[in-house]
Motif scaffolding. Structure first.
Motif, PDB file in Angstrom:
ATOM      1  N   GLY A   1       0.819  -1.215   0.000  1.00 31.41           N
ATOM      2  CA  GLY A   1       0.000   0.000   0.000  1.00 31.41           C
ATOM      3  C   GLY A   1       0.847   1.256   0.000  1.00 31.41           C
ATOM      4  O   GLY A   1       0.555   2.229  -0.718  1.00 31.41           O
TER       5      GLY A   1
ATOM      6  N   ARG B   1       2.139   1.831  -3.406  1.00 31.01           N
ATOM      7  CA  ARG B   1       1.090   2.407  -4.261  1.00 31.01           C
ATOM      8  C   ARG B   1       0.948   3.906  -3.998  1.00 31.01           C
ATOM      9  O   ARG B   1       0.770   4.700  -4.912  1.00 31.01           O
ATOM     10  N   TRP B   2       0.967   4.270  -2.712  1.00 28.63           N
ATOM     11  CA  TRP B   2       0.864   5.700  -2.364  1.00 28.63           C
ATOM     12  C   TRP B   2       2.002   6.470  -3.011  1.00 28.63           C
ATOM     13  O   TRP B   2       1.802   7.540  -3.601  1.00 28.63           O
TER      14      TRP B   2
ATOM     15  N   GLN C   1       3.543   5.761  -5.573  1.00 31.97           N
ATOM     16  CA  GLN C   1       3.369   5.787  -7.035  1.00 31.97           C
ATOM     17  C   GLN C   1       2.210   6.690  -7.449  1.00 31.97           C
ATOM     18  O   GLN C   1       1.933   6.825  -8.644  1.00 31.97           O
TER      19      GLN C   1
ATOM     20  N   GLU D   1      -1.149   6.582  -6.224  1.00 31.60           N
ATOM     21  CA  GLU D   1      -2.507   6.082  -5.935  1.00 31.60           C
ATOM     22  C   GLU D   1      -3.062   6.858  -4.729  1.00 31.60           C
ATOM     23  O   GLU D   1      -2.385   7.022  -3.733  1.00 31.60           O
ATOM     24  N   ARG D   2      -4.297   7.396  -4.869  1.00 28.28           N
ATOM     25  CA  ARG D   2      -4.861   8.183  -3.776  1.00 28.28           C
ATOM     26  C   ARG D   2      -6.249   7.706  -3.336  1.00 28.28           C
ATOM     27  O   ARG D   2      -6.890   8.345  -2.526  1.00 28.28           O
ATOM     28  N   ASP D   3      -6.713   6.565  -3.898  1.00 25.08           N
ATOM     29  CA  ASP D   3      -8.023   6.051  -3.498  1.00 25.08           C
ATOM     30  C   ASP D   3      -7.906   5.343  -2.146  1.00 25.08           C
ATOM     31  O   ASP D   3      -7.420   4.218  -2.069  1.00 25.08           O
ATOM     32  N   GLU D   4      -8.373   6.018  -1.094  1.00 27.51           N
ATOM     33  CA  GLU D   4      -8.199   5.492   0.268  1.00 27.51           C
ATOM     34  C   GLU D   4      -8.970   4.198   0.508  1.00 27.51           C
ATOM     35  O   GLU D   4      -8.733   3.508   1.492  1.00 27.51           O
TER      36      GLU D   4
ATOM     37  N   HIS E   1      -8.941   1.690  -1.549  1.00 26.62           N
ATOM     38  CA  HIS E   1      -8.162   0.577  -2.095  1.00 26.62           C
ATOM     39  C   HIS E   1      -7.659  -0.272  -0.915  1.00 26.62           C
ATOM     40  O   HIS E   1      -7.082   0.253   0.017  1.00 26.62           O
TER      41      HIS E   1
ATOM     42  N   LEU F   1      -4.009   0.331   0.114  1.00 24.40           N
ATOM     43  CA  LEU F   1      -3.808   1.663   0.687  1.00 24.40           C
ATOM     44  C   LEU F   1      -4.426   1.730   2.086  1.00 24.40           C
ATOM     45  O   LEU F   1      -3.827   2.285   3.012  1.00 24.40           O
TER      46      LEU F   1
ATOM     47  N   THR G   1      -2.005  -9.453  -8.364  1.00 29.40           N
ATOM     48  CA  THR G   1      -1.287  -8.500  -9.219  1.00 29.40           C
ATOM     49  C   THR G   1       0.230  -8.709  -9.238  1.00 29.40           C
ATOM     50  O   THR G   1       0.900  -8.149 -10.098  1.00 29.40           O
TER      51      THR G   1
END
Lengths: 323, 323
Positions: B171, B174-175, B177, B179-182, B184, B187, B248
């Motif tokens: 997570g 991803r942050w 990189q 990614e901001r969808d909390e 997820h 994350l 993934t």
């Protein structure tokens, strides 16, 4: 740095996981596990306070590391004193910009010496990287129901203060002017304040309300009066003025330091007038003067201050630091 | 800032002196005095831990403030879980570079929500100016003598882990990189880890030794084994691998995250093989898997890792920050 850099864990292990000062039967698990585990005293309550000291906000960044360690613990212990609690256990979270082993060694020494002398077992710590700051949590014990709260002041009470507030503020000024002799009494008052733990315990059963003076006598008196829903009439002429201040400064300046200077960590309290001699006797046994400086009255606010005095309500730490 | 700046004391009063979540008879004096005063449970011991979270060392400075508040408390509560203690009281020392009322409001909300849900009364705080950091002290209680220490692992014990370690590390990647969808799941695992408090209590009387995984499974297993004076034989094939990771990433990568990734705050423990089904049954009631991942053996060190696995012993937080 003259020694090889240490990892965070090595630092913790070497300096911040000190023995708790001999066999303490109340410390079932000390440093080195996920938590410390403590056995509280039956019939007692636990008083807890947390205080953070940040470099160049609460102490000069170039203060002696042993004094920074002492002071960070002293300001937290002072809250236990103001509650009438006996110091029992403390934890420290240290944030450091870089690993400097000599600095940490001296810092830990200052912290540990005061902890041992105060009967406060150092049970846990945490080291992280960042701007220099120390966050200390202290735990004390007191017989259930005997806490000295801020809210107990009653009209007619005498307002009294321990020691000579104002010395630490004068000491900080000296430091900022370049004085570096740590044995100077004013510098010592600032760098190594003495939490009034024994006085706090001695005042249990006598004081109706108490607070420690961290922001200044007037500012903290205001907190006490607000919490109790009463007003104060200060008698400015009665303020105890420290000899090393009177020797070098005008009375008006000394008074302003005594009213507005923080950092001394003296106790401010209210009690029945008839109990004042007994309280003074108990504190005299600790070599600590207790001076009546006013009276609790009905209403709100603080009376007896001139407009000049009021301008010094609350000490502005390091005003040169931009907010 | 769209609202007028508040003074430190106004900020404390408004957001950091929340009610403790209803009438708590164990909180005799809450926020607003020199100390909080608490009444401990007779026959119990107190577990205490302190954890500091520093911006860009322990969390990204631009993380959602509610997540920063949640996370700062969660990592501290996790130490109580690892001891088998029930969460009781917490204090927070917050250091802020500037007063941003919206930020503090959301931060306090994240902290308070987890405190309430964990039965942990928020009894005190302190706000100072400086680099963004949060220092949290948590207090739990457990029946005297029942603490799950690190030092109790015995040869022959099964080594088991709760949940699916490695998700939080993925997570964080991803942050970083973008990614901001909390919502997820990876994350969320990083931003809002769930301290395993109920699991810790449920494992009292079964687990011989326990630790929470903050630095990574291998690194924390090493702490457990060292404290117990024993060795571990890991069975890499048995590692629980999270579905969103397996979907993934290659198995090898997922395994590396599970072995070396910190920040999940799962529990790692040892117990008698014959007690494993009962422990799994108790944790299943909490919807938490418990997976056997190895065995305690005589000696020292950790066996069963390939050289590649060993290279991931311990998670390096924010390696891009110069030390």
């Amino acid at each position: 740095m003259t020694r090889a850099a240490l990892s965070e864990f090595e630092l913790i292990a070497r300096y911040l996981s000190r023995p708790t000062g001999g066999e303490r039967i109340d410390v079932a698990v000390g440093n080195g596990d996920d938590c410390a585990v403590l056995t509280p005293t039956p019939g007692h309550q636990i008083a807890i306070s947390v205080d953070t000291s940040v470099s160049d906000v609460h102490f000069p960044h170039d203060a002696p590391p042993a004094a920074i360690g002492h002071r960070a613990l002293a300001v937290a212990l002072s809250d236990l004193a103001a509650m009438g609690a006996r110091a029992r256990w403390c934890c420290m979270a240290l944030t450091l910009p870089a690993v400097d082993e000599d600095w940490v060694e001296a810092f830990a020494e200052g912290f540990q010496t005061l902890a041992l002398r105060s009967g406060c077992a150092w049970i846990g710590g945490d080291v992280t990287r960042g701007q220099l700051a120390v966050s200390v949590t202290v735990h004390g014990e007191l017989p259930a129901g005997s806490a000295l709260k801020r809210s107990g002041a009653k009209p007619g009470d005498v307002i009294a203060v321990t020691g000579y507030p104002g010395r630490a503020a004068a000491g900080l000024e000296r430091w900022q002017q370049g004085e570096r002799d740590e044995t100077h009494p004013l510098l010592a008052a600032y760098l190594r304040p003495e939490p009034r733990l024994a006085a706090g315990e001695a005042l249990r059963g006598l004081a109706h309300a108490a607070i420690d003076i961290s922001d200044g006598l007037v500012a903290d008196l205001r907190h006490l009066m607000t919490a109790s829903g009463v007003a104060a009439r200060l008698e400015i002429e009665s303020l105890p003025l420290a000899t090393p201040l009177r020797a070098t400064l005008e009375t008006e300046t000394v008074r302003r330091l005594a009213l507005g200077g923080g950092d001394d960590y003296e106790l401010l309290l209210t009690l029945n007038e008839s109990d004042l001699p007994e309280a003074q006797r108990r504190l005299a046994a600790l070599h600590l003067p207790l001076t009546a400086v006013g009276r609790v009255v009905e209403g709100d606010g603080i009376h007896g201050l001139s407009p000049t005095d009021l301008a010094h309500d609350g000490w502005d730490h390091f005003p040169e630091v931009a907010s």
